[in-house]
Design an enzyme around this catalytic site. Structure first.
Site, PDB file in Angstrom:
ATOM      1  N   TYR A 179      -3.470 -10.167   4.365  1.00  0.00           N
ATOM      2  CA  TYR A 179      -3.641  -8.718   4.440  1.00  0.00           C
ATOM      3  C   TYR A 179      -3.434  -8.275   5.883  1.00  0.00           C
ATOM      4  O   TYR A 179      -4.244  -8.581   6.760  1.00  0.00           O
ATOM      5  CB  TYR A 179      -5.025  -8.301   3.936  1.00  0.00           C
ATOM      6  CG  TYR A 179      -5.094  -8.257   2.431  1.00  0.00           C
ATOM      7  CD1 TYR A 179      -4.716  -7.119   1.723  1.00  0.00           C
ATOM      8  CD2 TYR A 179      -5.486  -9.383   1.709  1.00  0.00           C
ATOM      9  CE1 TYR A 179      -4.744  -7.084   0.338  1.00  0.00           C
ATOM     10  CE2 TYR A 179      -5.514  -9.361   0.331  1.00  0.00           C
ATOM     11  CZ  TYR A 179      -5.151  -8.207  -0.349  1.00  0.00           C
ATOM     12  OH  TYR A 179      -5.171  -8.188  -1.718  1.00  0.00           O
ATOM     13  N   ASP A 221       0.838  -1.200   0.000  1.00  0.00           N
ATOM     14  CA  ASP A 221       0.000   0.000   0.000  1.00  0.00           C
ATOM     15  C   ASP A 221       0.874   1.252   0.000  1.00  0.00           C
ATOM     16  O   ASP A 221       2.027   1.208   0.448  1.00  0.00           O
ATOM     17  CB  ASP A 221      -0.883   0.028   1.255  1.00  0.00           C
ATOM     18  CG  ASP A 221      -1.848  -1.141   1.308  1.00  0.00           C
ATOM     19  OD1 ASP A 221      -2.310  -1.576   0.237  1.00  0.00           O
ATOM     20  OD2 ASP A 221      -2.140  -1.619   2.418  1.00  0.00           O
ATOM     21  N   TYR A 231       6.577  -8.749   8.535  1.00  0.00           N
ATOM     22  CA  TYR A 231       6.221  -7.334   8.626  1.00  0.00           C
ATOM     23  C   TYR A 231       6.473  -6.779  10.028  1.00  0.00           C
ATOM     24  O   TYR A 231       6.401  -7.499  11.024  1.00  0.00           O
ATOM     25  CB  TYR A 231       4.730  -7.130   8.314  1.00  0.00           C
ATOM     26  CG  TYR A 231       4.336  -7.472   6.906  1.00  0.00           C
ATOM     27  CD1 TYR A 231       4.378  -6.519   5.885  1.00  0.00           C
ATOM     28  CD2 TYR A 231       3.893  -8.759   6.582  1.00  0.00           C
ATOM     29  CE1 TYR A 231       4.006  -6.841   4.587  1.00  0.00           C
ATOM     30  CE2 TYR A 231       3.521  -9.088   5.291  1.00  0.00           C
ATOM     31  CZ  TYR A 231       3.577  -8.122   4.298  1.00  0.00           C
ATOM     32  OH  TYR A 231       3.210  -8.448   3.014  1.00  0.00           O
ATOM     33  N   LEU A 273       3.503   0.470   8.600  1.00  0.00           N
ATOM     34  CA  LEU A 273       3.673  -0.894   8.081  1.00  0.00           C
ATOM     35  C   LEU A 273       4.943  -0.955   7.242  1.00  0.00           C
ATOM     36  O   LEU A 273       5.123  -0.158   6.318  1.00  0.00           O
ATOM     37  CB  LEU A 273       2.464  -1.297   7.236  1.00  0.00           C
ATOM     38  CG  LEU A 273       2.497  -2.716   6.640  1.00  0.00           C
ATOM     39  CD1 LEU A 273       2.533  -3.771   7.747  1.00  0.00           C
ATOM     40  CD2 LEU A 273       1.275  -2.949   5.748  1.00  0.00           C
TER      41      LEU A 273
END
Length: 312
Positions: free
Chosen positions: A177, A46, A74, A198
């Site tokens: 996600y 994103d 992540y 993120l």
């Protein structure tokens, strides 16, 4: 940008995507700097997200799906008490609730979101419906039915919690996600949550220490005279080999004659301890990767995916 004629560039770049731009925007910037004919990225990040965005140039794209199917790691910071329209801070706050959960409830909720879980992707995602990304429907205020996805969350480490912010490290399978994961966690905790930071730290076995930033590429560009071929040599040196996405496969070496026949698509008689497996095929004399082969039980090496060497 610099030359009319685009270059044949081959290899993999681990880009450190900056915040505030789309993955495709980042790709186009890098493709322009390299003056490359063909390049694509693996695993959309994103605009809010930063970190590892593998970019496959030229022949490397033939093996990119091995990275697409790999695990990701992540680093995420979530804001508690607020649910947003996009499950991140780019959206609008649609619900506020007090933060009342205990550490026991937090651990229980994390446990419930670990392992094989089901997710309904956000409307603000790049998944396509009738050929159009979901986020384009969402921006028009439309909702479409999304299929439930099964993904694996291997680990969620709660690193730190301070006031209404909570920090995690997450290891998960392809297709997970993180925004949806945080949104689901917020609902389980009864207070809502959304992503405010993120960063993708790892794809497959690649580490964040191998990342290259766009600003570093521009520095190299400004440092060199663009008419000087050394500039392209310098940036090409940042690329990993074409077979980097399949580095987990064993190597086998062929003689020049065997390689010639293999590249013509012919089966090669090849005795090996490896059976029923894909292998990286290397031309022994020049140490050049020429493609993937499969060794079967009849001691034959069968061409599977070949590299085109008319590349320079």
């Amino acid at each position: 940008m610099f030359f009319n004629k685009k270059r044949n560039v081959h290899g993999l770049l681990l880009l450190d995507k900056p915040q505030g731009i789309s993955s495709n925007n980042a790709l186009q910037k890098v493709k322009t700097i390299f003056n490359a004919k063909k390049a694509g990225y693996i695993g959309t990040l994103d605009p809010l997200a930063t970190g590892m965005l593998p970019i496959c140039f030229g022949e490397c794209a033939k093996f990119s799906h091995y990275l697409k199917d790999s695990n990701k790691r992540y680093h995420v910071i979530a804001k508690l008490g607020e649910k947003t329209s996009t499950s991140d801070s780019d959206g609008i706050v649609i619900k506020k609730r007090p933060i009342l959960f205990t550490s026991y409830q937090l651990n229980l909720s994390i446990k419930e979101l670990t392992g094989l879980i089901e997710q309904v992707p956000s409307m603000y995602s790049a998944i396509k419906y009738n050929g159009i990304p979901l986020y384009k429907y969402a921006r028009q205020g439309l909702k479409v039915k999304r299929n439930i996805r099964k993904v694996i969350v291997y680990n969620i480490y709660a690193i730190n919690q301070e006031k209404n912010l909570i920090e995690f490290k997450i290891l998960c399978s392809k297709g997970t996600y993180v925004r949806t994961l945080i949104d689901d966690l917020g609902e389980k905790l009864g207070c809502g949550a959304h992503v405010v930071f993120l960063r993708r730290l790892q794809v497959a076995s690649y580490l964040y220490t191998q990342l290259v930033t766009i600003s570093n590429l521009y520095k190299l560009l400004n440092k060199n005279n663009i008419d000087n071929i050394n500039f392209f040599k310098n940036i090409d040196n940042l690329l990993m080999p074409v077979d980097s996405p399949v580095s987990f496969l064993p190597k086998v070496y062929l003689s020049f004659k065997q390689s010639y026949n293999f590249k013509l698509g012919q089966k090669i008689e090849f005795f090996s301890n490896i059976k029923n497996s894909l292998v990286r095929v290397i031309e022994e004399k020049n140490k050049i990767f020429i493609g993937l082969g499969k060794i079967n039980t009849e001691a034959l090496l069968i061409p599977y995916r070949l590299v085109s060497r008319f590349t320079n």
